[in-house]
Design an enzyme around this catalytic site. Structure first.
Site, short mmCIF file in Angstrom:
data_model
loop_
_atom_site.label_atom_id
_atom_site.label_comp_id
_atom_site.label_asym_id
_atom_site.label_seq_id
_atom_site.Cartn_x
_atom_site.Cartn_y
_atom_site.Cartn_z
N HIS A 81 0.85 -1.19 0.00
CA HIS A 81 0.00 0.00 0.00
C HIS A 81 0.88 1.23 0.00
O HIS A 81 1.88 1.30 0.71
CB HIS A 81 -0.94 0.01 1.20
CG HIS A 81 -2.12 0.89 0.97
ND1 HIS A 81 -3.25 0.47 0.33
CD2 HIS A 81 -2.34 2.20 1.25
CE1 HIS A 81 -4.13 1.46 0.25
NE2 HIS A 81 -3.59 2.52 0.80
N ASP A 160 -14.14 3.00 6.19
CA ASP A 160 -13.09 3.69 5.42
C ASP A 160 -13.65 4.18 4.09
O ASP A 160 -13.27 5.26 3.61
CB ASP A 160 -11.87 2.79 5.19
CG ASP A 160 -10.78 3.56 4.44
OD1 ASP A 160 -10.31 4.58 4.98
OD2 ASP A 160 -10.43 3.18 3.30
N ARG A 167 -12.77 12.76 3.63
CA ARG A 167 -11.48 13.41 3.87
C ARG A 167 -10.95 14.06 2.58
O ARG A 167 -10.32 15.11 2.62
CB ARG A 167 -10.46 12.40 4.38
CG ARG A 167 -10.72 11.97 5.81
CD ARG A 167 -9.88 10.78 6.20
NE ARG A 167 -8.47 11.01 5.98
CZ ARG A 167 -7.62 10.09 5.52
NH1 ARG A 167 -8.02 8.88 5.22
NH2 ARG A 167 -6.36 10.38 5.35
N SER A 182 -6.82 4.39 8.04
CA SER A 182 -7.42 4.12 6.73
C SER A 182 -6.68 2.99 6.03
O SER A 182 -7.29 2.02 5.54
CB SER A 182 -7.35 5.41 5.89
OG SER A 182 -7.58 5.14 4.54
N LYS A 186 -7.86 -1.44 6.05
CA LYS A 186 -8.10 -2.18 4.80
C LYS A 186 -7.16 -3.39 4.71
O LYS A 186 -7.55 -4.47 4.31
CB LYS A 186 -7.88 -1.27 3.58
CG LYS A 186 -8.95 -0.22 3.40
CD LYS A 186 -8.80 0.53 2.08
CE LYS A 186 -7.64 1.48 2.07
NZ LYS A 186 -7.93 2.89 2.20
N1 URA Z 1 -4.23 5.72 1.19
C1 URA Z 1 -5.30 5.32 1.93
O1 URA Z 1 -5.86 4.25 1.71
N2 URA Z 1 -5.75 6.13 2.89
C2 URA Z 1 -5.16 7.30 3.18
O2 URA Z 1 -5.62 7.97 4.09
C3 URA Z 1 -4.05 7.71 2.42
C4 URA Z 1 -3.60 6.89 1.42
#
Ligand code: URA
Length: 432
Positions: A81, A160, A167, A182, A186
């Site tokens: 990620h 999320d 956001r 966040s 996930k």
């Molecule tokens: N990627 C995400 O999934 N969430 C964030 O807040 C920033 C980057």
């Protein structure tokens, strides 16, 4: 519990209890806490931060808003990620690449956030590509293809899904607690064995400095380790866009170039470095050099591209027709010199101005919009040389974008490299 009381505690820099965090997150996911109260809380968290304990609770509450993906078999499950960066399209390449190494990659991705593009938006520029798979569809595709790139579902981290969109349009993205919860909610809900994080800094990322990226990496790794996921991180430089393409359809095109063994060297290098960390974490390889070699071969021999095609096909997409791009207009250097700055915030705003990103939640995106960079930091350029081209059919929006681009690019008149102009290394391992 009264939402305004919880908000006021964070506004006044107090710690929230587990119950208060859970109350706000569950309420928001179920629709009993409205957007305006959640955005007030997000802004209070943005301004006043959260303790390690609060961040852990926030992550747990987000996970608890839905279910977790079931394991389909014993194949190690991995993911990467990124904290978000301009032109970052590595996910599109990395998921199929790792699936070629007998690993499962259940990548739950997001949409554009702030100035950075989103993997889901990019993939939706492929005709027919579905980003709303159910959990059983995800599991079936993991068995049949080995990788899937899809969005948070109504059952997988629904909190999320809502908070991310909120956001994006309330200037509450660059917050270490909110980013940590966040991302990690996930990833933990994916039931992973190993995770690599691409923690970005610079004008093309959410966090401007390397020091802040280090803090974020520490926060993400802490939460990952506590959840039993083998978590590593690279700190990566976004003082200029990654690759040449910024946008949606054009970033898919560039990813395909890399999947076919070509494309820009920075995109290929970063993808290989991130994927190599996962081959080591899962003991698929014992040395980084062997891991890099294996991954390079899979890009060069067509295996990764073939896996990408299978993934796209399984998700209803078709690569048979090319993706349309907007009318191209070059942006020329007004004088000669060295490229001193390629401000990612302004370049990202130019993409949004042209319709390639969102100004309000849920807005439709124009996939055909994009920027193709023709220069990198530190490069010498001549008067009249194209520094980039914009791709956009709307004349007025193009004009707005060009005004932002004019401010984004600084060319020093000196032809000697400035001492502070040395670009940092593209990546380095985060050592806790
Ligand atoms: N990627 C995400 O999934 N969430 C964030 O807040 C920033 C980057």
């Amino acid at each position: 519990m009264i939402p305004a009381v919880v908000i006021s505690k964070k506004r006044d820099r107090e710690q929230l209890s587990n119950d208060e965090i859970e109350f706000m997150i569950q309420g928001y996911a179920r629709g009993t806490i409205p957007d305006y109260q959640m955005s007030a809380l997000a802004m209070a968290i943005f301004l006043n931060g959260m303790s390690e304990h609060e961040i852990a609770c926030l992550t747990d509450a987000m996970i608890a808003s839905g279910s977790r993906l079931a394991k389909v078999d014993d194949t190690p499950r991995v993911d990467k990620h990124s904290t978000g960066g301009l032109g970052d399209k590595t996910s599109l390449i990395l998921a199929p690449l790792l699936a070629c190494c007998e690993l499962q990659v259940p990548m739950i991705s997001g949409r554009g956030l702030g100035i950075t593009g989103g993997t889901l938006d990019k993939l939706e520029s492929i005709s027919g590509y579905k980003t709303h798979l159910s959990e059983s569809e995800i599991e079936a595709q993991l068995r049949s293809v080995g990788c899937v790139i899809t969005g948070a579902t109504d059952t997988l981290v629904p909190a999320d899904k809502k908070l991310y969109g909120l956001r994006d349009v309330t200037a509450t993205v660059p917050s270490i607690p909110l980013i940590t919860a966040s991302i990690m909610s996930k990833k933990i809900a994916e039931t992973l064995d190993a995770l690599v994080l691409d923690v970005k800094f610079g004008s093309g990322a959410f966090l401007p400095t390397e020091a802040l990226a280090e803090q974020l990496a520490a926060s993400l790794i802490r939460v990952g380790k506590n959840a039993g996921v083998h978590t590593t991180a690279l700190i990566t430089d976004m003082t200029q866009p990654l690759g040449a393409m910024i946008g949606n359809a054009c970033e898919v095109d560039e990813s395909i170039e890399v999947l076919q063994g070509g494309g820009p060297s920075d995109v290929r290098e970063l993808t290989i470095e991130l994927a190599a960390r996962l081959l080591i974490s899962t003991q698929r390889e014992t040395s980084l050099d062997d891991a890099r070699l294996r991954l390079s071969r899979l890009l060069d021999n067509g295996a990764a591209m073939e896996r990408f095609e299978r993934m796209v096909h399984a998700q209803g997409g078709s690569l048979s027709s090319s993706r349309p791009l907007g009318n191209s207009r070059p942006f020329l250097a007004s004088h000669s010199g060295l490229v001193r700055s390629l401000d990612g915030q302004l370049l990202g705003q130019a993409i949004i101005a042209m319709g390639g990103g969102r100004k309000i939640a849920g807005e439709a995106i124009d996939f055909t919009v994009g920027i193709k960079m023709h220069c990198k930091m530190g490069e010498a350029v001549a008067t009249g040389q194209p520094l980039l081209e914009i791709m956009c059919d709307d004349e007025i929006a193009s004009g707005q974008a060009l005004r932002l681009i004019e401010q984004a690019i600084v060319i020093s008149r000196s032809d000697k490299p400035a001492t502070d102009n040395t670009a940092p290394a593209l990546w380095r391992d985060y050592i806790p």
